[in-house]
Scaffold this active site. Structure first.
Site, PDB file in Angstrom:
ATOM      1  N   ASP A  79      42.341   1.330  10.534  1.00 24.88           N
ATOM      2  CA  ASP A  79      42.292   1.817  11.918  1.00 24.88           C
ATOM      3  C   ASP A  79      41.057   1.370  12.699  1.00 24.88           C
ATOM      4  O   ASP A  79      40.014   1.071  12.149  1.00 24.88           O
ATOM      5  CB  ASP A  79      42.381   3.352  11.953  1.00 24.88           C
ATOM      6  CG  ASP A  79      41.303   4.030  11.123  1.00 24.88           C
ATOM      7  OD1 ASP A  79      40.968   3.520  10.029  1.00 24.88           O
ATOM      8  OD2 ASP A  79      40.775   5.072  11.548  1.00 24.88           O
ATOM      9  N   GLU A 137      41.452   6.464   9.153  1.00 22.07           N
ATOM     10  CA  GLU A 137      40.302   6.930   8.376  1.00 22.07           C
ATOM     11  C   GLU A 137      39.308   7.694   9.232  1.00 22.07           C
ATOM     12  O   GLU A 137      38.598   8.554   8.742  1.00 22.07           O
ATOM     13  CB  GLU A 137      39.596   5.731   7.715  1.00 22.07           C
ATOM     14  CG  GLU A 137      38.529   6.111   6.690  1.00 22.07           C
ATOM     15  CD  GLU A 137      37.197   6.536   7.307  1.00 22.07           C
ATOM     16  OE1 GLU A 137      36.543   7.441   6.781  1.00 22.07           O
ATOM     17  OE2 GLU A 137      36.816   5.966   8.360  1.00 22.07           O
TER      18      GLU A 137
END
Ligand code: NI
Length: 390
Positions: A79, A137
């Site tokens: 991400d 995350e």
């Protein structure tokens, strides 16, 4: 062991082009649709068994060695962050307001390179590799989501390894702690409710600002006076909002912040003191406090035996590196810790900054960028650590 560094360097253009593509098209947590498609496409092209849509956008693939043996998991996060990029790089974000400002584009590219390298060695591998490409995350619960959807089940891996490119250290540096590596984190929100009134008549009000000020100050006594000097903890109040006018005592004040600890006993002590101080001081000041406390991640604590073997492999695969082993610790947090609660493992930091090239901005900074030579080093390191256990 094969020369994984040479193999990773031979694949540099592959890794770099993937990384730059991910960097140009960053996606926020749980929205890594394009990224996950590329990950699945690359893994499928190797003939691996690929599962997509795990915790929305997560991807898991199985790479089977020819001989029987343990199951080793490798985890890579995918991400980006809501940051407006200011690097001016030719591969800068084309998705305005979203940026790979933590290096997860590099992690994803490294993961795909590791898959390619180890796939070509599968006749030598005893056991299997589970490649976990994780969404979200950055504090959104990606690791917990993947665990809940079975990424660590059927069967449970024997060991799990994660890696983070680390711009706080130069290219050539490797950090593999024997124990604690990253702090456990909680986020808190406090609402201090008082009784508003005229600024000229404070005796008729119960001032929540004064109560909030006392709370902020006294919270600093927790680390200073309740935690042993050689143990680590942080209590930070990072926002305070209350009041609109210079002559009005507000009804309520809002605070927010974070707590960081490593040891469970320290965490318990900090949380206990935190609540006593917040509720107690609010009441003392004639106000009422409401607390919202959420655990963001546990601490990342490396398994000593796994870390020792990873350190040995790191110094063989990447000689002429500075390997920091004793206790490389950061108060940052990482949701990989949730996976390490289930499976013993090791989290590796890989130096990626290059000051001469101006690539040394901190993680999450709008000018964050790293030396791409770290990509080959990361792929070689993860491939060799995995091979060490297979
Ligand atoms: Ni990160």
């Amino acid at each position: 062991m094969p020369d994984f560094l040479a193999e990773a360097q031979a694949l540099f253009e592959y890794t770099q082009s993937l990384r730059r593509d991910f960097h140009m098209h960053p996606e926020i947590g749980f929205k890594e649709v394009r990224t996950a498609e590329i990950v699945a496409r690359e893994l499928t092209s190797l003939g691996l068994e690929v599962h997509t849509g795990i915790a929305k956008t997560g991807v898991v693939a199985l790479l089977e060695g020819v001989k029987p043996g343990p199951l080793i998991a490798l985890r890579f996060d995918m991400d980006a962050l809501p940051v407006l990029e200011e690097t001016g790089a030719e591969y800068a974000s084309q998705n305005t307001g979203v940026m790979h400002a933590c290096g997860h584009d590099g992690h994803t590219a490294i993961g795909l390179t590791v898959a390619k390298i180890l796939h070509s060695h599968r006749s030598e591998l005893a056991g299997s590799l589970r490649l976990i490409f994780q969404p979200a995350e950055e504090g959104q619960g990606g690791a917990e989501g993947m665990i809940a959807e079975g990424a660590l089940d059927n069967p449970k891996p024997d060991k799990i390894i994660g890696l983070h490119l680390w711009n706080e250290k130069p290219l050539g540096w490797i950090g593999i702690s024997n124990g604690p590596a990253m702090a456990g984190a909680e986020i808190f929100k406090i609402k201090v409710r008082g009784k508003g009134g005229h600024g000229a008549a404070p005796h008729l009000a119960n001032d929540p600002l004064l109560a909030a000020a006392q709370i902020i100050t006294t919270l600093q006594s927790v680390v200073a006076r309740n935690i042993a000097p050689l143990q680590a903890a942080v209590v930070s109040v990072c926002t305070i909002h209350g009041g609109e006018a210079f002559n009005v005592i507000p009804q309520e004040v809002h605070l927010a912040g974070t707590i960081r600890t490593f040891e469970p006993s320290v965490r318990e002590k900090v949380l206990e003191r935190f609540e006593i101080i917040v509720y107690g001081l609010a009441e003392t000041m004639g106000c009422r406090a409401e607390v919202e406390l959420r655990r963001l991640t546990p601490a990342v604590i490396n398994d000593a035996a796994i870390a020792a073997r990873a350190q040995k492999v790191a110094s063989q695969t990447l000689p002429e590196s500075t390997l920091e082993t004793s206790n490389y610790i950061t108060m940052g947090s990482e949701d990989f810790a949730f996976m390490m609660e289930k499976v013993p493992g090791c989290f590796i930091f890989l130096g990626s900054a290059n000051k001469e090239k101006g690539l040394d901005a901190s993680h999450h900074h709008p000018r964050f960028d790293f030396d791409e030579q770290a990509l080959s080093r990361g792929a070689a390191l993860m491939a060799s650590v995995a091979a060490e256990f297979l």
